[in-house]
Write an enzyme that holds these catalytic residues in place. Structure first.
Site, PDB file in Angstrom:
ATOM      1  N   LYS A 148      21.306  82.786  34.606  1.00 25.25           N
ATOM      2  CA  LYS A 148      21.546  81.795  35.675  1.00 25.25           C
ATOM      3  C   LYS A 148      22.631  82.328  36.607  1.00 25.25           C
ATOM      4  CE  LYS A 148      21.500  76.787  36.400  1.00 25.25           C
ATOM      5  NZ  LYS A 148      20.404  76.792  37.362  1.00 25.25           N
ATOM      6  N   GLU A 180       7.981  80.553  38.557  1.00 20.65           N
ATOM      7  CA  GLU A 180       8.634  79.234  38.574  1.00 20.65           C
ATOM      8  C   GLU A 180       8.919  78.858  40.013  1.00 20.65           C
ATOM      9  OE1 GLU A 180      12.616  79.387  36.855  1.00 20.65           O
ATOM     10  OE2 GLU A 180      12.956  81.379  37.703  1.00 20.65           O
ATOM     11  N   TYR A 203      26.270  80.213  36.940  1.00 19.46           N
ATOM     12  CA  TYR A 203      26.537  78.798  37.201  1.00 19.46           C
ATOM     13  C   TYR A 203      25.698  77.916  36.303  1.00 19.46           C
ATOM     14  CZ  TYR A 203      22.149  78.028  39.804  1.00 19.46           C
ATOM     15  OH  TYR A 203      20.837  77.891  40.146  1.00 19.46           O
ATOM     16  N   LEU A 244      13.943  81.200  34.610  1.00 21.87           N
ATOM     17  CA  LEU A 244      15.108  80.585  33.972  1.00 21.87           C
ATOM     18  C   LEU A 244      14.590  79.617  32.914  1.00 21.87           C
ATOM     19  CD1 LEU A 244      18.249  80.313  34.212  1.00 21.87           C
ATOM     20  CD2 LEU A 244      17.754  78.125  35.295  1.00 21.87           C
TER      21      LEU A 244
HETATM   22  N1  PDD Z   1      18.253  74.774  39.232  1.00 20.69           N
HETATM   23  N2  PDD Z   1      14.422  77.631  37.615  1.00 20.69           N
HETATM   24  C1  PDD Z   1      15.375  77.898  38.512  1.00 20.69           C
HETATM   25  C2  PDD Z   1      15.266  79.142  39.323  1.00 20.69           C
HETATM   26  C3  PDD Z   1      16.471  77.020  38.659  1.00 20.69           C
HETATM   27  O1  PDD Z   1      17.433  77.294  39.544  1.00 20.69           O
HETATM   28  C4  PDD Z   1      16.521  75.840  37.878  1.00 20.69           C
HETATM   29  C5  PDD Z   1      17.682  74.885  37.972  1.00 20.69           C
HETATM   30  C6  PDD Z   1      15.491  75.598  36.959  1.00 20.69           C
HETATM   31  C7  PDD Z   1      15.489  74.391  36.066  1.00 20.69           C
HETATM   32  O2  PDD Z   1      16.525  74.472  35.117  1.00 20.69           O
HETATM   33  P1  PDD Z   1      17.205  73.151  34.528  1.00 20.69           P
HETATM   34  O3  PDD Z   1      16.097  72.336  33.945  1.00 20.69           O
HETATM   35  O4  PDD Z   1      18.141  73.676  33.511  1.00 20.69           O
HETATM   36  O5  PDD Z   1      17.878  72.431  35.667  1.00 20.69           O
HETATM   37  C8  PDD Z   1      14.461  76.520  36.846  1.00 20.69           C
HETATM   38  C9  PDD Z   1      19.457  73.986  39.404  1.00 20.69           C
HETATM   39  C10 PDD Z   1      19.226  72.521  39.175  1.00 20.69           C
HETATM   40  C11 PDD Z   1      20.059  74.306  40.750  1.00 20.69           C
HETATM   41  O6  PDD Z   1      20.118  75.494  41.073  1.00 20.69           O
HETATM   42  O7  PDD Z   1      20.495  73.397  41.461  1.00 20.69           O
END
Ligand code: PDD
Length: 284
Positions: free
Chosen positions: A147, A180, A33, A205
């Site tokens: 992801k 993270e 996703y 991620l």
């Molecule tokens: N989450 N780490 C994890 C485990 C994440 O699920 C996300 C993003 C990030 C940050 O990635 P980005 O900067 O590309 O949003 C780091 C999204 C927003 C979600 O699952 O809703």
């Protein structure tokens, strides 16, 4: 305006939109996703999201999903049909529907779902006052760089944070280093004003917000290193913060109930938050 979803090639009323009960996303979490922010009707850092999407699909060997060109058309159509000016686009691609069998099905083709909804950016008070995090063991698999929609460990972690009255849970590897957050990347600022975040190894991620912020930090010439940091280092750091598409950049003012420095958002975190918001506004 009633909500519309894109499901496997057609636009449908959101309430009726559905995938097959033997979709492999439903049965095996066999899919990926992306969440892309929409600001002022524009998709923020869309190219970085699409690049990460292609990488995730390749790692899971899901072939034949919509190419970037048509996908971009669907994103824009979804924003338009749902009247989204500020909000998000959510994209999910699974390996498809097939009789349940762990190995890849011969006949399935990927199923693409796109939704879009309005949402406000995070409450500015979170940016001004900062947020708290707790730390928890990282119980996830060893390919957190993908992801994947397999998020149950993240769900449990976020719920623990919620129940502890914290905004986020920072996950910690077996040697005490922060990987993270459950849906955000983790950062600290050292006593020498060096900004630190874990390198994009398979334990995290590689956030699009993380990548955009690294670019901002490098251009501005701040000290920066990609390396792991321990929970103890974070608790005694000068500043801490987190980033994601939906959180932007939020200062962390408490870790496991211990204030970070004087318990207020650090100056560099505030500068970087403003710079990141300007970056998003520039693209919007
Ligand atoms: N989450 N780490 C994890 C485990 C994440 O699920 C996300 C993003 C990030 C940050 O990635 P980005 O900067 O590309 O949003 C780091 C999204 C927003 C979600 O699952 O809703």
């Amino acid at each position: 305006m009633s909500r519309i979803a894109y499901v496997d090639g057609s636009y449908r009323p959101h309430r009726e939109a559905a995938v097959h009960i033997e979709d492999r996303g439903y049965q095996f979490a066999d899919g990926v996703y992306e969440v892309v922010a929409v600001r002022n009707g524009q998709l923020i850092d869309e190219a970085l999201h699409l690049a990460r999407l292609r990488r995730s699909l390749a790692e899971l060997r899901i072939d034949g999903a919509l190419a970037d060109g048509p996908l971009k058309v669907v994103f824009r159509e979804m924003i338009r049909r749902n009247g989204v000016v500020n909000g998000i686009v959510y994209l999910q691609i699974t390996r498809g529907a097939a009789p349940r069998d762990h190995a890849f099905p011969k006949a399935a083709r990927p199923v693409v779902v796109v939704t879009s909804r309005r949402s406000r950016p995070p409450d500015p008070r979170l940016g001004e006052n900062g947020i708290s995090v707790i730390t928890i063991p990282d119980i996830r698999w060893q390919r957190c760089d993908i992801k994947s929609i397999a998020l149950v460990a993240n769900v449990l972690g976020k719920q623990r944070a919620r129940e502890a009255g914290a905004y986020e849970a920072w996950q910690v590897d077996e040697v005490g280093r922060v990987t993270e957050g459950t849906s955000t990347n983790a950062w600290i600022v050292t006593g020498d004003n060096e900004v630190i975040t874990r390198a994009a190894d398979s334990a995290i991620l590689n956030g699009v917000t993380r990548l955009a912020l690294i670019e901002i930090i490098r251009r501005a010439g701040y000290g920066f290193a990609e390396r792991p940091f321990t929970v103890a280092e974070a608790k005694y750091s000068r500043e801490a913060f987190l980033t994601s598409t939906t959180a932007d950049l939020l200062p962390v003012v408490s870790i496991d109930g211990k204030p970070v420095a004087d318990g207020t958002p650090g100056p560099l975190s505030q500068i970087l938050r403003a710079a990141y918001l300007a970056h998003a506004a520039e693209r919007a």
